[in-house]
Design a protein around this motif. Sequence first.
Motif, PDB file in Angstrom:
ATOM      1  N   ILE A 272       0.821  -1.204   0.000  1.00 41.85           N
ATOM      2  CA  ILE A 272       0.000   0.000   0.000  1.00 41.85           C
ATOM      3  C   ILE A 272       0.860   1.261   0.000  1.00 41.85           C
ATOM      4  O   ILE A 272       1.960   1.274   0.543  1.00 41.85           O
ATOM      5  N   ASN A 273       0.345   2.313  -0.622  1.00 44.23           N
ATOM      6  CA  ASN A 273       1.121   3.556  -0.764  1.00 44.23           C
ATOM      7  C   ASN A 273       0.699   4.612   0.253  1.00 44.23           C
ATOM      8  O   ASN A 273       0.829   5.806  -0.005  1.00 44.23           O
ATOM      9  N   TYR A 274       0.200   4.172   1.375  1.00 43.32           N
ATOM     10  CA  TYR A 274      -0.226   5.099   2.424  1.00 43.32           C
ATOM     11  C   TYR A 274      -0.013   4.428   3.774  1.00 43.32           C
ATOM     12  O   TYR A 274       0.263   3.229   3.855  1.00 43.32           O
ATOM     13  N   GLY A 275      -0.167   5.210   4.852  1.00 43.74           N
ATOM     14  CA  GLY A 275      -0.029   4.662   6.192  1.00 43.74           C
ATOM     15  C   GLY A 275       0.081   5.784   7.212  1.00 43.74           C
ATOM     16  O   GLY A 275      -0.226   6.943   6.912  1.00 43.74           O
ATOM     17  N   ASP A 276       0.516   5.434   8.388  1.00 42.39           N
ATOM     18  CA  ASP A 276       0.684   6.422   9.449  1.00 42.39           C
ATOM     19  C   ASP A 276       1.797   7.402   9.077  1.00 42.39           C
ATOM     20  O   ASP A 276       2.923   6.986   8.779  1.00 42.39           O
ATOM     21  N   ARG A 277       1.459   8.680   9.069  1.00 38.83           N
ATOM     22  CA  ARG A 277       2.401   9.717   8.659  1.00 38.83           C
ATOM     23  C   ARG A 277       2.958   9.409   7.262  1.00 38.83           C
ATOM     24  O   ARG A 277       2.181   9.315   6.316  1.00 38.83           O
ATOM     25  N   ASP A 278       4.248   9.182   7.101  1.00 36.00           N
ATOM     26  CA  ASP A 278       4.792   8.945   5.757  1.00 36.00           C
ATOM     27  C   ASP A 278       5.105   7.467   5.508  1.00 36.00           C
ATOM     28  O   ASP A 278       5.876   7.136   4.609  1.00 36.00           O
ATOM     29  N   SER A 279       4.492   6.569   6.274  1.00 34.11           N
ATOM     30  CA  SER A 279       4.738   5.130   6.117  1.00 34.11           C
ATOM     31  C   SER A 279       4.145   4.617   4.805  1.00 34.11           C
ATOM     32  O   SER A 279       3.029   4.981   4.429  1.00 34.11           O
ATOM     33  N   VAL A 280       4.879   3.742   4.124  1.00 32.08           N
ATOM     34  CA  VAL A 280       4.399   3.144   2.878  1.00 32.08           C
ATOM     35  C   VAL A 280       4.917   1.711   2.765  1.00 32.08           C
ATOM     36  O   VAL A 280       5.852   1.308   3.454  1.00 32.08           O
ATOM     37  N   GLY A 281       4.295   0.952   1.862  1.00 24.83           N
ATOM     38  CA  GLY A 281       4.815  -0.353   1.480  1.00 24.83           C
ATOM     39  C   GLY A 281       4.428  -1.502   2.388  1.00 24.83           C
ATOM     40  O   GLY A 281       3.645  -1.352   3.329  1.00 24.83           O
ATOM     41  N   LEU A 282       4.984  -2.651   2.089  1.00 21.77           N
ATOM     42  CA  LEU A 282       4.675  -3.886   2.820  1.00 21.77           C
ATOM     43  C   LEU A 282       4.970  -3.768   4.309  1.00 21.77           C
ATOM     44  O   LEU A 282       4.233  -4.300   5.148  1.00 21.77           O
ATOM     45  N   PHE A 283       6.066  -3.105   4.638  1.00 26.36           N
ATOM     46  CA  PHE A 283       6.495  -3.019   6.033  1.00 26.36           C
ATOM     47  C   PHE A 283       6.211  -1.658   6.661  1.00 26.36           C
ATOM     48  O   PHE A 283       6.626  -1.402   7.782  1.00 26.36           O
ATOM     49  N   GLN A 284       5.516  -0.812   5.901  1.00 25.16           N
ATOM     50  CA  GLN A 284       5.179   0.526   6.397  1.00 25.16           C
ATOM     51  C   GLN A 284       6.427   1.259   6.917  1.00 25.16           C
ATOM     52  O   GLN A 284       6.435   1.853   7.996  1.00 25.16           O
TER      53      GLN A 284
END
Length: 285
Positions: free
Chosen positions: A97-109
């Motif tokens: 995924i290309n989103y998450g908490d703050r600037d977290s991205v990807g499989l491992f955020q």
Amino acid sequence: MDRRRFKRRLRGFAVLAVLLALVVGGVIIAINYLNENQTLVRERCTAVVGPDSYELDPDQASNAALIAGLAVQRGLPPRAASIALATAVQESKLRNINYGDRDSVGLFQQRPSQDWGRAEQLMDPVYATNAFYDVLVEIEGYENLAVTDAAQQVQRSAFPEAYADHEAEARAFASALTGQSTGALNCVLRKPTAVGDPQQVLDQLTTAFGGLQTSVNDRAVQVQAQGSTGWAIAHWAVANAKALNIAGVEHGGLSWSREQAEWAVAETQSDKVRITLAGPEDVKE
């Protein structure tokens, strides 16, 4: 028996025969309907360890297979794959995924602001997974740590205890996808949507496992591999059957087919992994 009673019984038998024919006909129609309407098939991939089984969607299983394959390529123990899988399940549900908490991205955020790399790099599952392993292997004795402790030392999560919730599932998929167990990963899939491409399979295999001794014969890709590596590749192929339009996999005296959706005794014994791709006759019209 008088004629009247005989006729009543005869009519009764006729009615039963008609009802039986209707039931049988209905079953045949239902089976044909299910075969022709593949959208009714619930696609899933299952890892089995002992009496326990765990499910992932095919896209999740494909990402899990890459994470485990990279562990095999790097010569890491299965425990490393278990830790990585438990982490990715918790962080992204094994989706890139290309989103998450703050600037977290990807499989491992992973976060660019925490020096994991640029966002576009972290959206590459290969880069993200290797970045995770690069930190993991620097942790002394990580193989003997609880999943929660090992994952937390890599990730620095605000909720470290959550990793433990996925330990059993991660262990089951890691066992299959690193080749520690045989015939332990099965996928139930709809018919392929396109003819398989051998070069695409070879490219993806090389990405996951590095250089391999391979050959292509018509619609079959063969990989020279034995032991746990052979089973890691065989299970990888099943996990990627949907994405790569794979119709069947054979290794170590067992075979899996998309049609049967289970492992069974193979007709031949071989030390190779044979990956059969879907042809025009296999593709859903």
